[in-house]
Design a protein around this motif. Structure first.
Motif, PDB file in Angstrom:
ATOM      1  N   PHE A  24       0.818  -1.212   0.000  1.00 45.02           N
ATOM      2  CA  PHE A  24       0.000   0.000   0.000  1.00 45.02           C
ATOM      3  C   PHE A  24       0.852   1.263   0.000  1.00 45.02           C
ATOM      4  O   PHE A  24       1.807   1.395   0.762  1.00 45.02           O
ATOM      5  N   ASN A  25       0.481   2.201  -0.878  1.00 38.79           N
ATOM      6  CA  ASN A  25       1.154   3.493  -0.996  1.00 38.79           C
ATOM      7  C   ASN A  25       0.106   4.572  -0.768  1.00 38.79           C
ATOM      8  O   ASN A  25      -0.740   4.825  -1.631  1.00 38.79           O
ATOM      9  N   ILE A  26       0.164   5.221   0.397  1.00 35.35           N
ATOM     10  CA  ILE A  26      -0.871   6.190   0.767  1.00 35.35           C
ATOM     11  C   ILE A  26      -0.835   7.429  -0.125  1.00 35.35           C
ATOM     12  O   ILE A  26      -1.864   8.038  -0.420  1.00 35.35           O
ATOM     13  N   THR A  27       0.368   7.810  -0.609  1.00 35.64           N
ATOM     14  CA  THR A  27       0.467   8.975  -1.490  1.00 35.64           C
ATOM     15  C   THR A  27      -0.220   8.701  -2.823  1.00 35.64           C
ATOM     16  O   THR A  27      -0.967   9.538  -3.345  1.00 35.64           O
ATOM     17  N   ALA A  28       0.025   7.511  -3.386  1.00 30.49           N
ATOM     18  CA  ALA A  28      -0.618   7.142  -4.644  1.00 30.49           C
ATOM     19  C   ALA A  28      -2.132   7.059  -4.467  1.00 30.49           C
ATOM     20  O   ALA A  28      -2.895   7.383  -5.388  1.00 30.49           O
ATOM     21  N   PHE A  29      -2.582   6.650  -3.278  1.00 30.35           N
ATOM     22  CA  PHE A  29      -4.017   6.508  -3.016  1.00 30.35           C
ATOM     23  C   PHE A  29      -4.733   7.855  -3.072  1.00 30.35           C
ATOM     24  O   PHE A  29      -5.819   7.973  -3.644  1.00 30.35           O
ATOM     25  N   PHE A  30      -4.125   8.884  -2.480  1.00 26.60           N
ATOM     26  CA  PHE A  30      -4.825  10.157  -2.333  1.00 26.60           C
ATOM     27  C   PHE A  30      -4.582  11.164  -3.464  1.00 26.60           C
ATOM     28  O   PHE A  30      -5.296  12.160  -3.545  1.00 26.60           O
ATOM     29  N   THR A  31      -3.598  10.950  -4.319  1.00 27.85           N
ATOM     30  CA  THR A  31      -3.205  12.032  -5.245  1.00 27.85           C
ATOM     31  C   THR A  31      -3.769  11.907  -6.653  1.00 27.85           C
ATOM     32  O   THR A  31      -3.393  12.679  -7.535  1.00 27.85           O
ATOM     33  N   HIS A  32      -4.659  10.946  -6.918  1.00 27.90           N
ATOM     34  CA  HIS A  32      -5.369  10.867  -8.202  1.00 27.90           C
ATOM     35  C   HIS A  32      -4.431  10.878  -9.421  1.00 27.90           C
ATOM     36  O   HIS A  32      -4.704  11.558 -10.403  1.00 27.90           O
ATOM     37  N   GLY A  33      -3.320  10.164  -9.362  1.00 28.92           N
ATOM     38  CA  GLY A  33      -2.435  10.076 -10.521  1.00 28.92           C
ATOM     39  C   GLY A  33      -1.248  11.004 -10.493  1.00 28.92           C
ATOM     40  O   GLY A  33      -0.290  10.805 -11.256  1.00 28.92           O
ATOM     41  N   PHE A  34      -1.276  12.028  -9.635  1.00 28.06           N
ATOM     42  CA  PHE A  34      -0.161  12.980  -9.600  1.00 28.06           C
ATOM     43  C   PHE A  34       1.125  12.319  -9.104  1.00 28.06           C
ATOM     44  O   PHE A  34       2.217  12.681  -9.536  1.00 28.06           O
ATOM     45  N   TRP A  35       0.987  11.353  -8.203  1.00 30.57           N
ATOM     46  CA  TRP A  35       2.175  10.618  -7.749  1.00 30.57           C
ATOM     47  C   TRP A  35       2.821   9.872  -8.904  1.00 30.57           C
ATOM     48  O   TRP A  35       4.037   9.852  -9.039  1.00 30.57           O
ATOM     49  N   PHE A  36       2.004   9.279  -9.771  1.00 27.68           N
ATOM     50  CA  PHE A  36       2.536   8.550 -10.922  1.00 27.68           C
ATOM     51  C   PHE A  36       3.313   9.493 -11.840  1.00 27.68           C
ATOM     52  O   PHE A  36       4.393   9.155 -12.335  1.00 27.68           O
ATOM     53  N   VAL A  37       2.760  10.673 -12.079  1.00 28.27           N
ATOM     54  CA  VAL A  37       3.441  11.644 -12.933  1.00 28.27           C
ATOM     55  C   VAL A  37       4.748  12.088 -12.295  1.00 28.27           C
ATOM     56  O   VAL A  37       5.780  12.206 -12.972  1.00 28.27           O
ATOM     57  N   SER A  38       4.745  12.326 -10.969  1.00 28.99           N
ATOM     58  CA  SER A  38       5.962  12.774 -10.294  1.00 28.99           C
ATOM     59  C   SER A  38       7.051  11.710 -10.335  1.00 28.99           C
ATOM     60  O   SER A  38       8.247  12.025 -10.263  1.00 28.99           O
ATOM     61  N   ARG A  39       6.674  10.441 -10.482  1.00 28.17           N
ATOM     62  CA  ARG A  39       7.624   9.332 -10.567  1.00 28.17           C
ATOM     63  C   ARG A  39       7.874   8.925 -12.029  1.00 28.17           C
ATOM     64  O   ARG A  39       8.349   7.811 -12.287  1.00 28.17           O
ATOM     65  N   ARG A  40       7.542   9.804 -12.944  1.00 27.90           N
ATOM     66  CA  ARG A  40       7.821   9.641 -14.385  1.00 27.90           C
ATOM     67  C   ARG A  40       6.993   8.551 -15.052  1.00 27.90           C
ATOM     68  O   ARG A  40       7.293   8.150 -16.183  1.00 27.90           O
ATOM     69  N   MET A  41       5.951   8.080 -14.404  1.00 31.93           N
ATOM     70  CA  MET A  41       5.030   7.129 -15.032  1.00 31.93           C
ATOM     71  C   MET A  41       3.883   7.932 -15.645  1.00 31.93           C
ATOM     72  O   MET A  41       2.774   7.994 -15.120  1.00 31.93           O
ATOM     73  N   TYR A  42       4.186   8.569 -16.750  1.00 33.74           N
ATOM     74  CA  TYR A  42       3.280   9.570 -17.313  1.00 33.74           C
ATOM     75  C   TYR A  42       1.976   8.973 -17.848  1.00 33.74           C
ATOM     76  O   TYR A  42       0.902   9.557 -17.665  1.00 33.74           O
ATOM     77  N   LEU A  43       2.057   7.834 -18.521  1.00 38.14           N
ATOM     78  CA  LEU A  43       0.853   7.277 -19.149  1.00 38.14           C
ATOM     79  C   LEU A  43      -0.226   6.930 -18.128  1.00 38.14           C
ATOM     80  O   LEU A  43      -1.353   7.441 -18.239  1.00 38.14           O
ATOM     81  N   PRO A  44       0.046   6.104 -17.104  1.00 40.01           N
ATOM     82  CA  PRO A  44      -1.024   5.834 -16.139  1.00 40.01           C
ATOM     83  C   PRO A  44      -1.402   7.063 -15.325  1.00 40.01           C
ATOM     84  O   PRO A  44      -2.571   7.254 -14.988  1.00 40.01           O
ATOM     85  N   GLY A  45      -0.428   7.925 -15.045  1.00 36.80           N
ATOM     86  CA  GLY A  45      -0.722   9.119 -14.261  1.00 36.80           C
ATOM     87  C   GLY A  45      -1.670  10.061 -14.974  1.00 36.80           C
ATOM     88  O   GLY A  45      -2.674  10.514 -14.402  1.00 36.80           O
ATOM     89  N   ILE A  46      -1.370  10.355 -16.227  1.00 32.22           N
ATOM     90  CA  ILE A  46      -2.226  11.278 -16.999  1.00 32.22           C
ATOM     91  C   ILE A  46      -3.596  10.660 -17.227  1.00 32.22           C
ATOM     92  O   ILE A  46      -4.623  11.367 -17.175  1.00 32.22           O
ATOM     93  N   ALA A  47      -3.647   9.336 -17.471  1.00 31.20           N
ATOM     94  CA  ALA A  47      -4.933   8.673 -17.677  1.00 31.20           C
ATOM     95  C   ALA A  47      -5.815   8.802 -16.430  1.00 31.20           C
ATOM     96  O   ALA A  47      -7.016   9.077 -16.527  1.00 31.20           O
ATOM     97  N   MET A  48      -5.229   8.635 -15.251  1.00 35.78           N
ATOM     98  CA  MET A  48      -5.997   8.757 -14.009  1.00 35.78           C
ATOM     99  C   MET A  48      -6.478  10.186 -13.790  1.00 35.78           C
ATOM    100  O   MET A  48      -7.628  10.415 -13.396  1.00 35.78           O
TER     101      MET A  48
END
Length: 303
Positions: free
Chosen positions: A164-188
């Motif tokens: 479980f990653n609490i930051t990924a849970f609450f940030t609606h994809g912004f955590w993914f973008v900050s970690r350079r995972m742009y495709l799933p982050g932007i989609a979310m």
């Protein structure tokens, strides 16, 4: 050391109490039996208990000769946390009471910040996670390796995809973008924006709907809200696994690229640090756009 009351030496099992006035140590039973310090008659004279002569290595404590306290303004001195007298900074032991002040040279207190973290969160950099050494993940992840490496290792050893990653849970994809995972982050983020736009649209036309159209509008609104919750849960439960897979794929690609160019180990490590880690500009840009859209929809100027 020995009990100030009965004179019997203490051992590891002794229950010791210390006089708050002079610091003399007693067996708890001895103190209870008399109800006072063995040195109580000397308290009025300002008596302070000092330990018996003892040896630590070849050094005797306290010294044979009593010395005057050093000047408190001397930069080479500091106050002993045990007896309160000024003692030399260069000495590991207080020269008056023998209190041990310092850890060994080159130990934890003298380490760099990175070395301290490695001491607190030890791991084997050669241990493989999805075929990649843990040390390579450390360089690629950056300063937050203290959070991710233990979780990567735990998932790898337990063969579990959940962490479980609490930051990924609450940030609606912004955590993914900050970690350079742009495709799933932007989609979310786009799914959340789409849901917000629909909610704003539905609220604007709500009074004009009736019957089946109103029911359909409610149903779509509920589905979109449920979808947001599902995305949050999936992000929280599987965010670390997705990041592990992303890191492994990127590290292998960087390794192959450096190998084709016949680069050195330093080139490889430098590339890991440059292409990994945290990137804030894209995440901040997405946050600004997201907040701007929310502001517009809340003001009702879009629909």
């Amino acid at each position: 050391m020995s009990c100030a009351m009965c004179g019997e030496p203490f051992d590891e099992e002794s229950d010791v109490v210390v006089c708050p006035a002079c610091g003399a140590p007693h067996h708890r039973d001895c103190w209870k039996e008399t109800g006072h310090c063995a040195c109580e008659e000397k308290h009025a004279e300002g008596y302070e208990w000092h330990p018996e002569k003892m040896y630590i290595g070849d050094v005797k404590f306290p010294p044979d000769s009593e010395k005057e306290p050093l000047a408190s303004g001397d930069d080479e001195t500091e106050r002993c946390p045990n007896c309160g007298k000024m003692t030399k900074k260069s000495e590991k032991y207080c020269e008056y009471c023998g209190y041990y002040k310092y850890v060994e040279p080159d130990s934890f207190s003298d380490m760099s910040d990175e070395a301290r973290l490695e001491e607190l969160f030890p791991f084997d950099p050669a241990e493989k996670i999805q075929g990649v050494p843990a040390g390579d993940y450390k360089r690629f992840v950056g300063r937050m390796w203290i959070y991710y490496i233990p979780r990567f290792l735990r998932m790898s050893r337990s063969k579990s995809p959940v962490s479980f990653n609490i930051t990924a849970f609450f940030t609606h994809g912004f955590w993914f973008v900050s970690r350079r995972m742009y495709l799933p982050g932007i989609a979310m983020i786009m799914s959340v924006i789409a849901s917000s736009l629909y909610q704003a649209y539905f609220a604007s036309v709500f009074e004009g709907l009736s019957g089946n159209r109103l029911a359909l509008g409610y149903m779509i609104s509920l589905v979109l809200s449920g979808l947001e919750l599902v995305i949050m849960i999936i992000s929280g439960l599987f965010g670390n696994r997705l990041y592990l897979n992303f890191c492994a794929k990127k590290i292998k690609a960087i390794n192959a690229q450096v190998s084709r160019k016949k680069g050195s180990a330093d080139d490889f490590n430098r590339a890991l640090e440059e292409k990994g880690g945290l990137t804030m500009l894209p995440a901040i840009s997405m946050i600004v756009c997201y907040l701007a859209i929310l502001y517009i929809t809340e003001r009702g100027t879009l629909f």
